[in-house]
Write an enzyme that holds these catalytic residues in place. Structure first.
Site, PDB file in Angstrom:
ATOM      1  N   CYS A 176       0.836  -1.260  -0.106  1.00 48.76           N
ATOM      2  CA  CYS A 176      -0.011  -0.044   0.067  1.00 48.76           C
ATOM      3  C   CYS A 176       0.814   1.430  -0.019  1.00 48.76           C
ATOM      4  CB  CYS A 176      -0.932  -0.077   1.403  1.00 48.76           C
ATOM      5  SG  CYS A 176      -1.711   1.598   1.467  1.00 48.76           S
ATOM      6  N   CYS A 211       0.282   3.319   3.434  1.00 47.88           N
ATOM      7  CA  CYS A 211       0.498   2.991   4.763  1.00 47.88           C
ATOM      8  C   CYS A 211       2.074   3.443   5.153  1.00 47.88           C
ATOM      9  CB  CYS A 211       0.835   1.161   4.862  1.00 47.88           C
ATOM     10  SG  CYS A 211      -0.780   0.565   5.206  1.00 47.88           S
ATOM     11  N   HIS A 221      -4.544   0.757   7.749  1.00 49.62           N
ATOM     12  CA  HIS A 221      -5.227   0.154   6.262  1.00 49.62           C
ATOM     13  C   HIS A 221      -6.461  -0.135   5.998  1.00 49.62           C
ATOM     14  CE1 HIS A 221      -4.111  -1.159   2.250  1.00 49.62           C
ATOM     15  NE2 HIS A 221      -4.823  -2.026   2.308  1.00 49.62           N
ATOM     16  N   ASN A 246     -13.127   9.566  -2.715  1.00 55.95           N
ATOM     17  CA  ASN A 246     -13.632   8.407  -3.363  1.00 55.95           C
ATOM     18  C   ASN A 246     -13.228   7.190  -2.745  1.00 55.95           C
ATOM     19  OD1 ASN A 246     -13.919  10.265  -5.820  1.00 55.95           O
ATOM     20  ND2 ASN A 246     -11.821   9.902  -6.400  1.00 55.95           N
ATOM     21  N   SER A 248      -9.122   1.155  -5.713  1.00 58.04           N
ATOM     22  CA  SER A 248      -8.614  -0.275  -5.340  1.00 58.04           C
ATOM     23  C   SER A 248      -7.992  -0.251  -4.067  1.00 58.04           C
ATOM     24  CB  SER A 248      -7.794  -0.793  -6.539  1.00 58.04           C
ATOM     25  OG  SER A 248      -6.903   0.131  -6.869  1.00 58.04           O
ATOM     26  N   HIS A 255      -7.286   1.947   1.782  1.00 55.47           N
ATOM     27  CA  HIS A 255      -6.670   2.780   3.080  1.00 55.47           C
ATOM     28  C   HIS A 255      -7.358   4.176   3.016  1.00 55.47           C
ATOM     29  CE1 HIS A 255      -2.939   3.373   5.558  1.00 55.47           C
ATOM     30  NE2 HIS A 255      -3.735   4.399   5.627  1.00 55.47           N
ATOM     31  N   HIS A 310      -8.505   7.526   2.832  1.00 54.83           N
ATOM     32  CA  HIS A 310      -8.004   8.925   2.688  1.00 54.83           C
ATOM     33  C   HIS A 310      -8.709   9.242   1.656  1.00 54.83           C
ATOM     34  CE1 HIS A 310      -7.304   6.289  -1.120  1.00 54.83           C
ATOM     35  NE2 HIS A 310      -6.918   7.710  -1.875  1.00 54.83           N
ATOM     36  N   GLN A 336      -8.828  13.433  -1.078  1.00 56.00           N
ATOM     37  CA  GLN A 336      -7.979  14.254  -1.818  1.00 56.00           C
ATOM     38  C   GLN A 336      -8.445  15.745  -1.814  1.00 56.00           C
ATOM     39  OE1 GLN A 336      -6.672  12.523  -5.795  1.00 56.00           O
ATOM     40  NE2 GLN A 336      -8.241  11.109  -5.239  1.00 56.00           N
ATOM     41  N   HIS A 363     -21.809  22.635   2.667  1.00 62.16           N
ATOM     42  CA  HIS A 363     -22.450  21.330   2.896  1.00 62.16           C
ATOM     43  C   HIS A 363     -21.480  20.363   2.319  1.00 62.16           C
ATOM     44  CE1 HIS A 363     -23.955  22.614  -1.148  1.00 62.16           C
ATOM     45  NE2 HIS A 363     -23.975  21.482  -1.570  1.00 62.16           N
TER      46      HIS A 363
HETATM   47 ZN   LIG Z   1     -23.699  21.231  -3.443  1.00 58.23          ZN
HETATM   48 ZN   LIG Z   2      -2.289   1.219   3.516  1.00 58.07          ZN
END
Ligand SMILES: [Zn+2]
Ligand SMILES: [Zn+2]
Length: 352
Positions: A45, A48, A108, A148, A156, A159, A161, A163, A291
């Site tokens: 990963c 990690c 993870h 996402n 895929s 872990h 997270h 962005q 929001h």
């Molecule tokens: Zn909105």
């Molecule tokens: Zn990880």
């Protein structure tokens, strides 16, 4: 039966709701359940602690939240600022900015839903400080914070997270919401999102949960089956303006929503989560109400909402479910995460 079009006031578009179609037979692809039996650490990963990323950089042995600049940025100040002119009717412009990754935890196998409420508060504080820092950079017009989650939305790596894209342009949906909200304020003297909150409270059927200063609901005009909006009750143009008490309240509403998502089908629930905040170009956006929007792609445990003829071909969303029924379904789910309820992350207690 819900079979009608509903107006989406923030996007100014109609959503086709045809809830009688949800039980129609399906013989196409289905999505496998996301893996739930993972270990704390994965050697392969790139997120990690202690692992090497593609850039060659080695992650520190972080113990809490870890932020780094994306190794494959979608926007960067290294992008060309002098562009060849676009031909004839076409236009182009530089796309630059800063792209970052925020790891929620060194573990993870956790999801946002499993973070303790105080860890979610800490994450909100990090988002707030990231927002303030990036919004202050000259040339940054907007800061988009998003997560996402799940193979169903193309991720895929489990872990946990999110962005951050801090850009010299404003993303299209935000631009639209900004224009609509500012015009509404000019014409009526009111904040559009406050009128949405009033409508949701007066009806009540689509509210998932609320606290002193925050609320979660499936909006009347939801485009996805389990589309949830989470928002502070008071109007703030961005996360930067929320008080410590409001951050805490927001976390206390986010947590049960995330837990209910995972509890729906006892699996990490895939979604795209986006923080909708006003542009960060220094102008006044007092009609804009910060929001968080969740856009989950699944309609059933293994059934993806495909964007097809109506959406891609015609540009209008077709929803196969009734927001009232879906809100009822989420409300009825327990607020305790299924892994804690089971006492293990492997199998449900009644399976042989
Ligand atoms: Zn909105
Ligand atoms: Zn990880």
């Amino acid at each position: 039966m819900t079979w009608e079009e509903r107006w989406h006031p923030l996007r100014e578009e109609w959503v086709i709701v045809a809830a009688h179609r949800q039980d129609r037979p399906w013989s196409g692809n289905t999505i496998a359940k996301d893996e739930t039996n993972l270990s704390d650490y994965a050697a392969d990963c790139y997120l990690c602690p202690g692992n090497r990323r593609v850039s060659g950089a080695i992650n520190p042995e972080y113990t809490n939240i870890f932020i780094f600049d994306n190794d494959h940025p979608c926007v960067s100040f290294e992008a060309p600022s002098e562009l060849p002119p676009a031909p004839a009717v076409y236009k182009n412009r530089p796309a630059n900015g800063v792209a970052r990754v925020v790891c929620y935890s060194p573990r993870h196998n956790l999801t946002l839903a499993e973070l303790e409420p105080h860890d979610i508060v800490e994450l909100l504080e990090v988002w707030q400080s990231q927002y303030r820092e990036l919004a202050a950079v000259p040339d940054i017009a907007h800061v988009l914070i998003f997560e996402n989650k799940g193979v169903a939305v193309g991720v895929s790596n489990p872990h946990p997270h999110c962005q951050i894209y801090a850009t010299n342009f404003v993303f299209s949906t935000i631009e639209k919401e900004t224009q609509v909200s500012e015009r509404y304020l000019r014409e009526t003297g009111r904040v559009l999102f406050q009128d949405i909150l009033d409508a949701e409270r007066n009806d009540g059927r689509r509210i998932i949960t609320e606290s002193q200063s925050a609320i979660a609901f499936i909006p009347y005009f939801a485009r996805y089956a389990y589309e949830v909006f989470v928002a502070p009750k008071e109007t703030h143009a961005s996360l930067a303006d929320l008080s410590a008490a409001e951050l805490c309240d927001l976390a206390n509403v986010l947590k049960p929503v995330l837990v209910k998502f995972d509890n729906l089908w006892c699996m990490p629930f895939p979604y795209v989560m986006a923080l909708h905040q006003a542009p960060a170009d220094g102008r006044d956006y007092s009609g804009f109400h910060f929001h968080i929007e969740f856009h989950p792609p699944l309609r059933r445990p293994n059934l993806l909402k495909y964007l097809a003829g109506p959406e891609i071909g015609g540009g209008s969303f077709l929803s196969d479910t009734s927001p009232e029924e879906k809100a009822e379904e989420l409300r009825a789910l327990p607020p305790v995460h299924y892994k804690i309820a089971w006492g293990t992350n492997k199998v449900p207690p009644d399976s042989d």
